[in-house]
Each structure stands twice: as structure tokens, then as C-alpha cells.
Design an enzyme around this catalytic site. Structure first.
Site, mmCIF file in Angstrom:
data_model
loop_
_atom_site.group_PDB
_atom_site.id
_atom_site.type_symbol
_atom_site.label_atom_id
_atom_site.label_comp_id
_atom_site.label_asym_id
_atom_site.label_seq_id
_atom_site.Cartn_x
_atom_site.Cartn_y
_atom_site.Cartn_z
ATOM 1 N N HIS A 1 0.823 -1.211 0.000
ATOM 2 C CA HIS A 1 0.000 0.000 0.000
ATOM 3 C C HIS A 1 0.857 1.260 0.000
ATOM 4 O O HIS A 1 0.377 2.351 -0.363
ATOM 5 C CB HIS A 1 -0.929 -0.009 1.214
ATOM 6 C CG HIS A 1 -2.168 0.818 1.036
ATOM 7 N ND1 HIS A 1 -2.241 1.921 0.212
ATOM 8 C CD2 HIS A 1 -3.402 0.698 1.596
ATOM 9 C CE1 HIS A 1 -3.449 2.451 0.266
ATOM 10 N NE2 HIS A 1 -4.170 1.724 1.088
ATOM 11 N N ASP B 1 -10.716 -0.977 -20.384
ATOM 12 C CA ASP B 1 -10.879 -1.627 -21.688
ATOM 13 C C ASP B 1 -9.590 -2.354 -22.078
ATOM 14 O O ASP B 1 -8.650 -1.750 -22.586
ATOM 15 C CB ASP B 1 -11.243 -0.579 -22.736
ATOM 16 C CG ASP B 1 -11.543 -1.192 -24.101
ATOM 17 O OD1 ASP B 1 -11.459 -2.435 -24.230
ATOM 18 O OD2 ASP B 1 -11.859 -0.428 -25.025
#
Length: 487
Positions: free
Chosen positions: A173, A422
Site C-alpha cells: 500500500h 478496456d
């Protein structure tokens, strides 16, 4: 033999590496314990080599090589990046692994259990149930796995089926947050589509754009008088520790909140607020986002098994707040990609009895009020100033509320729009017929997150996002650490 053990030797420093410190919001005590697996599930067969090579190419473009940095701990106890001058087979930019199954995803004993939309709100699988599927066996789960190896911070694991593909990225993180993750995917997709010229330049390669944040506050923080300090913080810590000892079990689960249910809750909440609005206030139309309503719903969900409806305890309902938008005019311009952490929190303080007994519209409106009140540039500066002071004096983040407070954390990832990613340029075969799906070719139908917290309690912490498909909404929220022994 075997009685004495020793720590693994840390990799020797490479003279040609570029060494830079982590930014101020990256190397924090609250982020160091966490490593995340983040997986996208596609109903299409994607070319793993095309995915790997495009990801590799991204880290060869200008300052994007920073993503291949090795994490190190310096003599002062601070994290720093060691960036190779170039990447090769001996020191690749990231670890890559690939598993291939000659079966459909529905025939795989574990992959077939990946969550699917439900018609009613439902608590589904445990998030770590899919660990063996979504990562390599020796994948990192804690900070020391990076410090004691010469691996980069990113791992790419691809699982191929005859009709589907899973893509998992793993990172600490300290590397990036939710919007940083989206910026990383966007850059990767640009390279995948042969549009390297569209890859945004990297912001903050060797300098911290947020280094001055909080140094010149112009107003006090809205909740400054509620900061828990001194003996009050000691009592808060003792009470929190007692709860962890008395109720030690935590599980991470997935919640599916269908669109119809959410839309009904939001419509009802807005109607209630309109009915309560003064007649003279005709120019103000009540507003609640889906996130406001979900935060209120989750707060009640978390408190109901643990507190009576008459409870006088204070609840801090804390929402993660991204800083890129509010800092877009100067520190974090949108024409550059900021692959790092840039968020803080907005805080709503409420009595537990009000969350449990009043309509959801009330709690949701208080969440909306906290965002409007504390989400301004001046308030961001004011909170950052308190954070600076508290870290310098106590080595931790500031806490607001009172010594008996119960904490609920919500992180809304809707703005990342991950279901719009996409990857169609990598599709080699459509898995599910177009007439039988609610998402486009090369777009994920499910997104999965699994954090490794390494002993840090994450009960009553929720993260999630909204999925739009075919005009409908599917809300999937990871429930990180609900107190299941009281359920």
C-alpha cells in the site's frame, strides 16, 4: 541443528541504482502493514504475453521506471526506493507468473465460486478464499517480503481458462492508492493499444508534490476540538485493545448490494430529507450520493450486532477522501499521473443511537455534511497541519471523537471506474457470447480485492465500488473484518 535461525540477508545496494525517499503520504505507519491483491475477472480469453510485454514496456518509458523500484529501509528507519538503471532478466521490473487451465472457468473448483450478482443484499464469500487462485505461491504478503528480496513492488499474475481470464496485480500500500491504481491501469492500456504517446508523464519522480501541504493553514480544522489527546487517547487505546482481546476473530467478506435495493434506499432517503426541509428553503434540493447512503447502511450494519439501540457511544464514521481533485489546480495537476498515495479522511461524529434508530437519511445527510464541510482546500490544509504535528509528536495519525468512540471506516472506489477498463486489445477469443453478457468485450465483469493487514485490526472497515452495466448498477463492497463473533 535447526535450533538457531537467522534473518535473511538483505540484498546488497547496487551502485547504479537511483535512490529516492518515499513521499510523505506513502511512508506512514498506517500504510506499511498492508499488501494488496487486486484482481480483474474477464469473460474473455486475453493474450498473457501481450499483457506482460505491454506492462514491461510501460516501465521503460521515462520516469515510469520508478514503478520497478525496490523497497529498502535506510539507517534512519525510513523507506526509500532503489530504482535500477535498467531492467533485465536478472532484475526485472516486476515479478510475472502465469497459470493456464484447459477448462472453462465454471469447471474450475475454486474459480467457479467467484461472486456473481444477487437479487437481494447478500454476504458472500470470504475475500481470502481465492488466495491460491489469484496469486503465485510465494507472492509477497508483508513489507519485509519486499525489503528482504530484490523484487520490484509489483507482481503480475495471470490465470487463463478456455473462456475467461484473471489478472491480478499485487503491491504494498505504500506504493499507491485507489486513484493511483486507476492511473496505472490507464497507462498500461495506452501501451497495450500502441498509444505510448498518450501515456501521461509521471508526477513526483524524485520530489514530493505534497511536501508543503499543511504548512500554511488559513483556518482551524472543523473537528480540531474533538481531537483525542493525552490521557483520553490512552483510554481510547485501552478500550480498543480490550475489544480486540475479547472479540479477536475477524473475517473479510464480500457484500453484494443490488442496484434496485440501493435505488430504493436513496429515493426514500431523499424523500425523507425533502419532507423535513423548512418550507422557506425552497431553493435547496436535498442531495445524497450513492456513497452517502451506502455509508449510512454499512454503519448500521456494523453497529447492530454489537451495540444496543440506546447506546450513548460516539461513532466516528470516517470516509476516505481523495485529494487529487481538490489539489488539481496546483500540487497534483491532472495532466500528470500521480502513482502514489494522495488521500485523507472526512469525519462524521454521531451518537450510536441515532445511527441505529433514526432513518438512514439522517446518517447519510451527516456523511454528506462532513464531505461538504471538510472537503475544501482550506480544510485539507488544516487537517494536514494537524497530521504533521501529531506525527512529529506521537508518530501516528490524529484521531477525532472521544475516549469511548467506536470507529467505522468506508472507502468508496466509485471514481476509479474500474469496470470501464478496456483490455479489448489483448482479447484473442470471446468467452461469453455477447447476447449473454452485460459488459463489453475486454471489460471486467468482476473486480476483487484482498488486503493482507499483518496484524493490524481492520474490523468495521469497508471498501468497495459501483459497477455499471447495461443501465443497471451492481454494488459490490468488500467487508473487511466485521466482528463476526457477535453476529
Amino acid at each position: 541443528m535447526g535450533v538457531f535461525t537467522s534473518k535473511p540477508a538483505r540484498p546488497a545496494q547496487v551502485p547504479t541504482d537511483t535512490i529516492i525517499p518515499l513521499h510523505s503520504k506513502d511512508d506512514t505507519a498506517s500504510l506499511r502493514p498492508f499488501v494488496l491483491d487486486f484482481a480483474l475477472c474477464f469473460d474473455d480469453v486475453l493474450d498473457p504475453e501481450k499483457l506482460r510485454s505491454s506492462f514491461e514496456r510501460l516501465m521503460e518509458i521515462g520516469d515510469w521506471r520508478k514503478l520497478g523500484a525496490r523497497l529498502r529501509l535506510n539507517d534512519s528507519g525510513k523507506l526509500e526506493y532503489h530504482i535500477p538503471a535498467s531492467f533485465d532478466a536478472q532484475r526485472p521490473a516486476f515479478r510475472y507468473s502465469h497459470m493456464k487451465y484447459e477448462t472453462s472457468i465454471s469447471e474450475h473448483p475454486l474459480a467457479s465460486k467467484l461472486p456473481k450478482p444477487t437479487s437481494r443484499p447478500a454476504v458472500l464469500n470470504s475475500t481470502d478464499e481465492f488466495q491460491s487462485l489469484l496469486r503465485r505461491k510465494d507472492g509477497p504478503t508483508k513489507l519485509h517480503d519486499y525489503l528482504n528480496s530484490d523484487d520490484g513492488q509489483l507482481s503480475l499474475h495471470i490465470v487463463s481458462f478456455s473462456d475467461a481470464t484473471l489478472i491480478t496485480l499485487t503491491w504494498p500500500h505504500t506504493l499507491l492508492d485507489g486513484m493511483g491504481r486507476r492511473a496505472l491501469y490507464d497507462a498500461w492500456i495506452c501501451v497495450l493499444n500502441g498509444r505510448e504517446a498518450d501515456v501521461l508523464p509521471l508526477q513526483g519522480f524524485s520530489t514530493d508534490p505534497l511536501a508543503t501541504l499543511g504548512t500554511q493553514p488559513t483556518e482551524p480544522y472543523a473537528l480540531e476540538k474533538y481531537q483525542i489527546k493525552g490521557f483520553a487517547f490512552f483510554i481510547f487505546a485501552v478500550r480498543y485493545a480490550y475489544e480486540l482481546i475479547w472479540y479477536p476473530k475477524e473475517e473479510m467478506r464480500i457484500i453484494c448490494l443490488p442496484a434496485a435495493h440501493l435505488n430504493t434506499m436513496r429515493s426514500t432517503a431523499l424523500s425523507e430529507l425533502s419532507a423535513c426541509a423548512p418550507d422557506t428553503d425552497t431553493d435547496t434540493t436535498p442531495f445524497l450520493s450513492d456513497g452517502d447512503v451506502i455509508s449510512a447502511w454499512l454503519a448500521r450494519l456494523a453497529l447492530s450486532p454489537t451495540l444496543p439501540q440506546t447506546s450513548q457511544r460516539t461513532v466516528l464514521l470516517m470516509n476516505a477522501f481523495g485529494l487529487r481533485g481538490v489539489l488539481a489546480n496546483d500540487l497534483l495537476p491532472p495532466h500528470k499521473a500521480y502513482i502514489a498515495n494522495a488521500s485523507n479522511s472526512v469525519h462524521a461524529l454521531l451518537p450510536a443511537r441515532e445511527i441505529l434508530t433514526r432513518p438512514l437519511s439522517y446518517t447519510a445527510s451527516q456523511v454528506r455534511r462532513s464531505i461538504a464541510q471538510q472537503g475544501t482546500r482550506a480544510q485539507i490544509e488544516a487537517l494536514a497541519a494537524i497530521e504533521r504535528e501529531t506525527y512529529a509528536s506521537c508518530g501516528r495519525s490524529p484521531v477525532f471523537g472521544d475516549s469511548s468512540m467506536k470507529l467505522i471506516v468506508v472507502s468508496n472506489w466509485t471514481k476509479t471506474k474500474l469496470f470501464e477498463l478496456d483490455f479489448s486489445a489483448a482479447v484473442v477469443r470471446v468467452g461469453v457470447p455477447l447476447e449473454g453478457r452485460r459488459h463489453g468485450v475486454g471489460r471486467p465483469r468482476y473486480v476483487h480485492s484482498c488486503p493482507y493487514s499483518n496484524g493490524v485490526p481492520i474490523r468495521n472497515a469497508f471498501s468497495g465500488f459501483r459497477k455499471g452495466c447495461g443501465g443497471k448498477l451492481l454494488d459490490e463492497w468488500d467487508v473487511e473484518g466485521r466482528d463476526l463473533e457477535k453476529d
